[in-house]
Design a protein around this motif. Structure first.
Motif, mmCIF file in Angstrom:
data_model
loop_
_atom_site.group_PDB
_atom_site.id
_atom_site.type_symbol
_atom_site.label_atom_id
_atom_site.label_comp_id
_atom_site.label_asym_id
_atom_site.label_seq_id
_atom_site.Cartn_x
_atom_site.Cartn_y
_atom_site.Cartn_z
ATOM 1 N N LEU A 1 39.346 39.329 41.916
ATOM 2 C CA LEU A 1 40.514 40.174 41.689
ATOM 3 C C LEU A 1 41.756 39.374 42.054
ATOM 4 O O LEU A 1 42.094 39.255 43.241
ATOM 5 C CB LEU A 1 40.441 41.438 42.554
ATOM 6 N N ARG B 1 45.654 38.570 42.682
ATOM 7 C CA ARG B 1 46.830 39.364 43.024
ATOM 8 C C ARG B 1 47.986 38.416 43.291
ATOM 9 O O ARG B 1 47.826 37.391 43.976
ATOM 10 C CB ARG B 1 46.552 40.270 44.219
ATOM 11 N N ALA C 1 35.595 40.961 49.022
ATOM 12 C CA ALA C 1 36.274 42.244 48.824
ATOM 13 C C ALA C 1 35.266 43.348 48.573
ATOM 14 O O ALA C 1 34.064 43.088 48.353
ATOM 15 C CB ALA C 1 37.254 42.143 47.658
ATOM 16 N N THR D 1 38.790 38.811 46.382
ATOM 17 C CA THR D 1 40.195 38.815 45.997
ATOM 18 C C THR D 1 40.707 37.382 46.098
ATOM 19 O O THR D 1 40.184 36.565 46.871
ATOM 20 C CB THR D 1 41.047 39.727 46.900
ATOM 21 N N ASP E 1 44.552 35.482 46.232
ATOM 22 C CA ASP E 1 46.009 35.431 46.139
ATOM 23 C C ASP E 1 46.394 34.273 45.227
ATOM 24 O O ASP E 1 45.925 33.141 45.417
ATOM 25 C CB ASP E 1 46.633 35.216 47.510
#
Length: 353
Positions: A277, A279, A290, A329, A331
């Protein structure tokens, strides 16, 4: 079943008759020309697509990923035509005004083997008979088709008909190294496309940046559905000009993003090792484990909102996928060179596990 009594009395034979009648009109439109036939091979399934109408061909053909399976008769045959370009209209549908539902769905046509959707905003009807491997998309006027159509042409009828062959279209990107990869999930603006394109620029394998075909299993696989990737000015600037050759002359979509041709570099299959995911963040970090429930919410909402019909099958596939694969996740920041490094490290770790 909600809606007009006429839809409630609709039989399977009557639904099939409507699908076949619409195919007959589409076939006649293609015979009159102008028309173009393309052969596709999404996830190894042979598909023949017939496009009729000059404007429709110009807008849809570039986004379809051509390929073939030698010696095979097509498992799926799809048609698309528009009224203005061909002078032909779709026959009167076997449902009434009260049968039009949310998400462009139509009462009595939301599950296989007969599916249909209608966009009143863009006067676009999509219909499929999945047992017969047939699908038709009719538009009133290709010149005013939905602005996202060119980036993912015929996505509803492709999704419905391919599902019967075990290939499921979801709203996700997929990238990898060698034969292994990850699925990138995220709603618009999450950094999914930028992540995918950063990986492509770094020499990694790219399956797709927006819609991906997935075959579930002990080791799920990802496959491309379309020949287009999308990049906005900010993404192209972050990527430092590495994709300028692809962006040159590429059409703009309704959000100001370039539709980049990727048919020459797209990877036909990757074994999925994880779900990521992305972000948007001030800087790129390492992948962090996650909760799979967050991933399910993300992909279910974005996929079901954009792709009407057969929701039960889609949810089952997504649940199986996220129960099979670890979820992370990531970044992603403006230091785009760090993105493929983080993705590559994750793939190596999961492939070795």
């Amino acid at each position: 079943m909600a809606g007009d009594a006429r839809a409630g009395r609709m039989t399977a034979a009557g639904s099939e008759d409507f699908v076949l009648g619409l195919v007959d009109v589409a076939r006649a439109a293609a015979a009159d020309g102008p028309a173009r036939t393309l052969t596709l091979c999404p996830a190894g399934v042979s598909v023949c697509v017939h496009l009729a109408g000059a404007e429709l061909i110009d807008r849809l053909a570039p986004g379809l990923l051509e390929g073939s399976v030698d010696g095979e008769r097509p498992a799926i045959e799809l048609w698309a035509f528009d009224g203005v370009g061909t002078g032909r209209s779709a026959p009167r549908p076997p449902w009434g005004p009260r049968d039009y539902l949310q998400r462009e769905e139509i009462a009595g046509w939301t599950q296989p083997p007969h599916l249909a959707s209608y966009s009143s905003d863009y006067a676009t009807l999509s219909v499929a008979g999945t047992d017969a491997g047939l699908g038709v998309q009719w538009l009133r006027d290709a010149a005013v088709m939905a602005p996202w159509e060119g980036g993912a042409p015929l996505r509803s009828i492709l999704r419905w008909t391919l599902a019967r062959h075990g290939a499921h279209l979801i709203h996700a990107a997929a990238v990898g190294t060698g034969t292994d990869g990850v699925l990138l999930l995220g709603s618009g603006g999450a950094g999914k496309s930028t992540t995918a394109l950063a990986c492509l620029q770094a020499g990694m394998a790219l399956v797709s940046d927006d819609y991906t075909l997935v075959r579930p299993g002990p080791v799920p696989t990802a496959h491309p559905a379309f020949a287009i990737a999308k990049a906005g000015p900010a993404s192209l600037e972050l990527l430092g000009g590495g994709l300028d050759a692809r962006a040159a002359g590429a059409r703009l979509d309704w959000r100001g993003k370039r539709r980049l041709p990727i048919a020459d570099v797209v990877c036909e299959a990757l074994a999925l090792r994880a779900v990521v995911l992305p972000r948007v963040a001030p800087r790129t970090g390492a992948a962090v484990p996650a909760d799979g429930r967050e991933a399910l919410r993300t992909v279910a909402v974005s996929t079901l909102l954009q792709l009407p019909g057969d929701s039960a099958t889609t949810l089952t596939v997504l649940r199986e996928l996220l129960a099979t694969l670890p979820v992370y996740t990531l970044d992603v920041g403006p230091d785009v060179a760090a993105i493929p490094e983080a993705i590559g490290a994750l793939i190596d770790a999961e492939a070795a596990a």
